[in-house]
Write an enzyme that holds these catalytic residues in place. Structure first.
Site, PDB file in Angstrom:
ATOM      1  N   ASP A  26       0.137 -52.008 -89.631  1.00  0.00           N
ATOM      2  CA  ASP A  26       0.417 -51.237 -88.432  1.00  0.00           C
ATOM      3  C   ASP A  26      -0.795 -51.228 -87.502  1.00  0.00           C
ATOM      4  OD1 ASP A  26      -1.273 -48.820 -88.887  1.00  0.00           O
ATOM      5  OD2 ASP A  26       0.052 -48.512 -90.593  1.00  0.00           O
ATOM      6  N   ARG A  27      -0.597 -50.782 -86.297  1.00  0.00           N
ATOM      7  CA  ARG A  27      -1.626 -50.903 -85.257  1.00  0.00           C
ATOM      8  C   ARG A  27      -2.948 -50.256 -85.658  1.00  0.00           C
ATOM      9  NH1 ARG A  27      -0.884 -48.148 -79.392  1.00  0.00           N
ATOM     10  NH2 ARG A  27      -1.073 -46.323 -80.739  1.00  0.00           N
TER      11      ARG A  27
END
Length: 243
Positions: free
Chosen positions: A103-104
């Protein structure tokens, strides 16, 4: 020159064993001629090799390890215009894609390749490829929480598989743990930690299968050595043989 089944496997069409079955079944043509003899030598750069009437891609496979920084999304394009991990490997001449996702806000080891066959097996749940993370959690994690993580927690109505968990440090405000999982559920480590009452503050992936991040600097990448690529292949081959 190399064996036909090896050329097919390197193109990501099938495993070498599956390629042998395709050849024996008469589903492979070389320069327009059906070939059924295993071990036939071909030149992948010059010969036209077709499987079920479709030419295989003979572009050389590349394997890249990236130390993903926070703030980058693991997609080829982002509709919101955020930076993607492909921006960090723009100097790689081949078109590569991420193997799995981070994820980011998660940092750490991300593998990118143009080898679709290997990428599929490394990410498919049935192959149980281990991913190891270091997580900074909010608060002093309890023994009960560690026990729950090790034995599985309920996410989306299903228990997670048992995880290997090691407490690296613990203070009143925060704790660092190392956790190894082999599932690939969305934001799994973050959700597991939330479920036991100790939300993630920072998350770094330090290992993917046999690959370890080591001292690769954040935002940098390197090409895998042949021995590392073979170790990845062996990981899924061993799993295939055990099923």
């Amino acid at each position: 020159m190399e064996r036909l089944q090896k050329a097919i496997a390197k193109a990501g069409v099938a495993s070498r064993r599956e390629a042998e079955r395709l050849i024996a079944a008469g589903r492979v043509r070389v320069n327009g001629q059906v070939v059924t003899i295993l071990g036939t030598k071909v030149d992948p750069e010059r010969d036209r090799i077709e499987v079920d009437g479709r030419p295989i891609r003979t572009e050389a496979h590349v394997y890249v390890m990236l130390n993903k920084p926070a703030g980058y999304v693991t997609t080829a394009k982002d509709p919101q215009g955020r930076p993607t991990v492909l921006d960090l490997v723009a100097s790689v001449p081949q078109r590569v894609f991420p193997v799995g996702r981070l994820d980011r806000d998660t940092r750490g080891l991300l593998l990118l390749t143009n080898d679709g066959y290997l990428a599929h097996r490394l990410t498919h749940p049935s192959f149980e490829v281990v991913k190891v993370y270091r997580a900074k959690l909010q608060g002093a994690i309890s023994r009960q929480a560690v026990h729950r993580l090790r034995n599985g927690v309920l996410l989306d109505g299903r228990m997670t598989a048992p995880a290997q968990v090691r407490v690296l440090s613990r203070s009143i405000d925060s704790s660092w743990i190392e956790i190894a999982i082999h599932e690939g559920r969305n934001r799994q480590v973050r959700r597991m930690a939330q479920a036991v009452g100790f939300p993630v503050i920072e998350l770094v992936r330090i290992q993917f299968g046999p690959l370890r991040l080591g001292d690769l600097a954040s935002g940098n990448f390197r090409y895998l050595q042949e021995v590392e690529v073979q170790a990845l292949r062996n990981t899924v081959l061993r799993r295939t043989g055990s099923r």
